[in-house]
Design an enzyme around this catalytic site. Structure first.
Site, PDB file in Angstrom:
ATOM      1  N   ARG A  37       0.689  -1.363  -0.626  1.00  0.00           N
ATOM      2  CA  ARG A  37       0.057   0.090  -0.340  1.00  0.00           C
ATOM      3  C   ARG A  37       1.142   1.228   0.017  1.00  0.00           C
ATOM      4  NH1 ARG A  37      -4.894  -2.209   3.885  1.00  0.00           N
ATOM      5  NH2 ARG A  37      -6.199  -2.369   2.428  1.00  0.00           N
ATOM      6  N   LYS A 202     -16.466 -15.244   4.708  1.00  0.00           N
ATOM      7  CA  LYS A 202     -17.869 -14.622   5.175  1.00  0.00           C
ATOM      8  C   LYS A 202     -18.234 -14.497   3.467  1.00  0.00           C
ATOM      9  CE  LYS A 202     -18.659 -12.459   8.562  1.00  0.00           C
ATOM     10  NZ  LYS A 202     -18.747 -11.327   9.342  1.00  0.00           N
ATOM     11  N   GLY A 358      -8.135  -7.586   0.210  1.00  0.00           N
ATOM     12  CA  GLY A 358      -6.410  -7.330   0.653  1.00  0.00           C
ATOM     13  C   GLY A 358      -5.993  -8.792   0.687  1.00  0.00           C
ATOM     14  N   GLY A 382     -12.450  -3.521   0.404  1.00  0.00           N
ATOM     15  CA  GLY A 382     -14.173  -2.998   1.292  1.00  0.00           C
ATOM     16  C   GLY A 382     -14.652  -1.775  -0.125  1.00  0.00           C
TER      17      GLY A 382
HETATM   18  P1  ADP Z   1     -10.102 -10.642   1.266  1.00  0.00           P
HETATM   19  O1  ADP Z   1      -9.985  -9.841   1.954  1.00  0.00           O
HETATM   20  O2  ADP Z   1      -9.094 -10.708  -0.300  1.00  0.00           O
HETATM   21  O3  ADP Z   1     -12.077  -9.979   0.567  1.00  0.00           O
HETATM   22  P2  ADP Z   1     -11.330 -12.611   3.250  1.00  0.00           P
HETATM   23  O4  ADP Z   1     -10.838 -11.148   4.021  1.00  0.00           O
HETATM   24  O5  ADP Z   1     -12.961 -12.255   2.392  1.00  0.00           O
HETATM   25  O6  ADP Z   1     -10.575 -11.878   1.748  1.00  0.00           O
HETATM   26  O7  ADP Z   1     -11.124 -14.087   3.402  1.00  0.00           O
HETATM   27  C1  ADP Z   1     -10.018 -14.731   3.580  1.00  0.00           C
HETATM   28  C2  ADP Z   1     -10.230 -15.520   4.660  1.00  0.00           C
HETATM   29  O8  ADP Z   1     -10.596 -16.166   4.564  1.00  0.00           O
HETATM   30  C3  ADP Z   1      -8.191 -15.928   4.424  1.00  0.00           C
HETATM   31  O9  ADP Z   1      -7.508 -15.736   5.219  1.00  0.00           O
HETATM   32  C4  ADP Z   1      -8.205 -17.388   4.014  1.00  0.00           C
HETATM   33  O10 ADP Z   1      -7.336 -18.053   4.979  1.00  0.00           O
HETATM   34  C5  ADP Z   1      -9.777 -17.323   4.478  1.00  0.00           C
HETATM   35  N1  ADP Z   1     -10.411 -18.484   4.374  1.00  0.00           N
HETATM   36  C6  ADP Z   1     -10.233 -19.386   2.918  1.00  0.00           C
HETATM   37  N2  ADP Z   1     -10.614 -20.420   2.593  1.00  0.00           N
HETATM   38  C7  ADP Z   1     -11.384 -20.810   4.035  1.00  0.00           C
HETATM   39  C8  ADP Z   1     -11.754 -21.977   3.992  1.00  0.00           C
HETATM   40  N3  ADP Z   1     -12.116 -22.984   3.633  1.00  0.00           N
HETATM   41  N4  ADP Z   1     -12.281 -21.876   5.847  1.00  0.00           N
HETATM   42  C9  ADP Z   1     -11.963 -20.882   6.350  1.00  0.00           C
HETATM   43  N5  ADP Z   1     -11.246 -19.614   6.473  1.00  0.00           N
HETATM   44  C10 ADP Z   1     -10.951 -20.006   5.156  1.00  0.00           C
HETATM   45 MG    MG Z   2     -10.015  -9.891   4.015  1.00  0.00          MG
END
Ligand code: ADP
Ligand code: MG
Length: 401
Positions: A37, A202, A358, A382
């Site tokens: 960043r 999520k 992120g 976000g």
């Molecule tokens: P981003 O920041 O790219 O939007 P998120 O914050 O939604 O992504 O999700 C990232 C997290 O999701 C990572 O830390 C990863 O470990 C977790 N994750 C991915 N697959 C699973 C899973 N099957 N069960 C639990 N956590 C998971």
């Molecule tokens: Mg995230």
């Protein structure tokens, strides 16, 4: 109307310009573990400096509670920013107090300063417009003009993002400009096939995006922790996997809607499971099972090898791809292969590949991919999601007034 770039501010020589950047980097003590960043913020700061402006950078780090907290000091960031810029960065030990005033006063043309964490002030994130406004007045009084370049925060109605822009001649920085251009290419007449890949932890974070993109994408590939709510919606048991029970019905509705609209939703057919969530002190014991036969004592931590191949194949002819959210717990090598396969497929497409989020951006870097082999890696999870949900981003709208 659309917002103008920094050239709209006229001759900048000798002008004090406040730049809102996103310098919210991960720290281990005072060591910066990923300076992505900061690097992304450099071009705008450098351009302002080269134009002879007296550049005053403001940013937040972490979530301090509206008061100074040394654990969230931007001091290490000032040092790193100086290294990347190749010139010293003066650091103010407060944001709008005596130190900030002294530092800003001491700036010569082309000099750069960084103010202490803007979230050390309760006015920054206050929901009370007057409290926020008073703080924005203080910030605005330091300078002559404002440049919004913190893409990671443009979806926030905060003093240094929104209110300050109503008080000063304001422009959009290069980073925000580039991010918005890419998002526009995803939403306004994207080149087809347009494939969206969603993962991460999520499902409820991403429902709005699914909702909005179902009408735009040709294919939707779903993995990560959120996929188990979809598998459940298809009637499968998911063992101890991540599950948002209250979203099962919504996921079922999306599956039906996608079928009606002719949008293909691809879910994994196999998953990598373990008996416990990976923890530092235990060797993982991964095994691959069919997605419709997850044992009751297991939890899914990655998409399986067949699914990874199917996802890569579904991406191979894409002309536009948006990917948000890792396919598995990529932080642990045993569960990183699905994410690696998707990242690899994105690097190979003949078209625009966009990585948003992120953790997704961090995954690309941790897994050793060259950032340049992607069309665009967004700095704001976000903010890009809200844009793709069709929401108005206050930090952009305020520049377009
Ligand atoms: P981003 O920041 O790219 O939007 P998120 O914050 O939604 O992504 O999700 C990232 C997290 O999701 C990572 O830390 C990863 O470990 C977790 N994750 C991915 N697959 C699973 C899973 N099957 N069960 C639990 N956590 C998971
Ligand atoms: Mg995230």
């Amino acid at each position: 109307m659309s917002a103008g770039g920094i050239e709209t501010l006229g001759d900048l020589r000798g002008k004090r310009v406040l730049v809102r950047s996103d310098l919210n980097v991960p720290l281990d003590g005072d060591r910066i573990t990923d300076d992505g960043r900061i690097r992304a913020s450099v071009p705008t700061i450098r351009r302002l400096s080269e134009a002879g402006a007296r550049v005053v950078v403001t940013a937040h780090l972490g979530r301090p509670k509206g008061a100074p907290d040394p654990a969230y000091s931007l001091a290490p960031v000032a040092a790193r920013l100086g290294e990347l810029l190749g010139r010293p960065v003066a650091f103010a030990e407060d944001t709008v107090g005596p130190s900030a005033r002294r530092v800003v006063q001491g700036l010569g043309d082309g000099d750069v300063a960084l103010l202490e964490n803007v979230r050390f002030n309760e006015g920054e994130t206050s929901k009370d417009e007057r409290v926020r406004g008073a703080f924005a007045d203080d910030l605005a009084s330091l300078v002559d003009a404002f440049v919004s370049d913190g893409f990671g925060v443009v979806h926030r109605k905060q003093a240094s993002v929104y209110d300050v822009a109503t008080r000063l001649p304001s422009a959009m920085g290069a980073l925000v400009g580039a991010e918005i251009d890419v998002l526009r290419r995803l939403t306004v007449d994207p080149e087809r096939p347009f494939v969206v890949v969603l993962g991460g932890s999520k499902v409820s974070d991403k429902l709005g995006v699914i909702d909005n993109l179902l009408g735009k994408a040709d294919k939707l590939l779903i993995g990560g922790g959120m996929v188990f709510t979809f598998l459940k919606a298809q009637g499968h048991e998911v063992g101890k996997s991540l599950l948002e029970e209250d979203q099962v019905e919504t996921c079922r509705r999306y599956l039906t809607e996608a079928a009606e609209r002719g949008v293909q939703i691809l879910l994994p057919t196999d998953v990598v499971v373990d008996t416990a969530f990976p923890s530092g002190d235990q060797e993982p014991t991964p095994r691959v099972v069919a997605a419709d036969a997850i044992p009751a004592d297991a939890l899914g931590l990655d998409i399986g090898p067949d699914s990874a191949r199917a996802f890569a194949a579904a991406l191979s002819d894409a002309k536009t791809v948006f990917w948000n959210g890792p396919m598995g717990v990529f932080e642990v090598p045993a569960f990183a292969e699905g994410t690696r396969a998707v990242a690899q497929a994105l690097t190979e497409i003949d078209g625009l590949s966009v990585v948003g989020g992120g953790d997704s951006a961090a995954a690309v870097r941790t897994l050793g991919f060259d950032e340049a082999s992607f069309g665009h890696i967004s700095t704001g999870g976000g903010a890009s999601l809200e844009y793709l949900e069709g929401k108005v981003l206050p930090g952009i709208a305020v520049l377009e007034r």
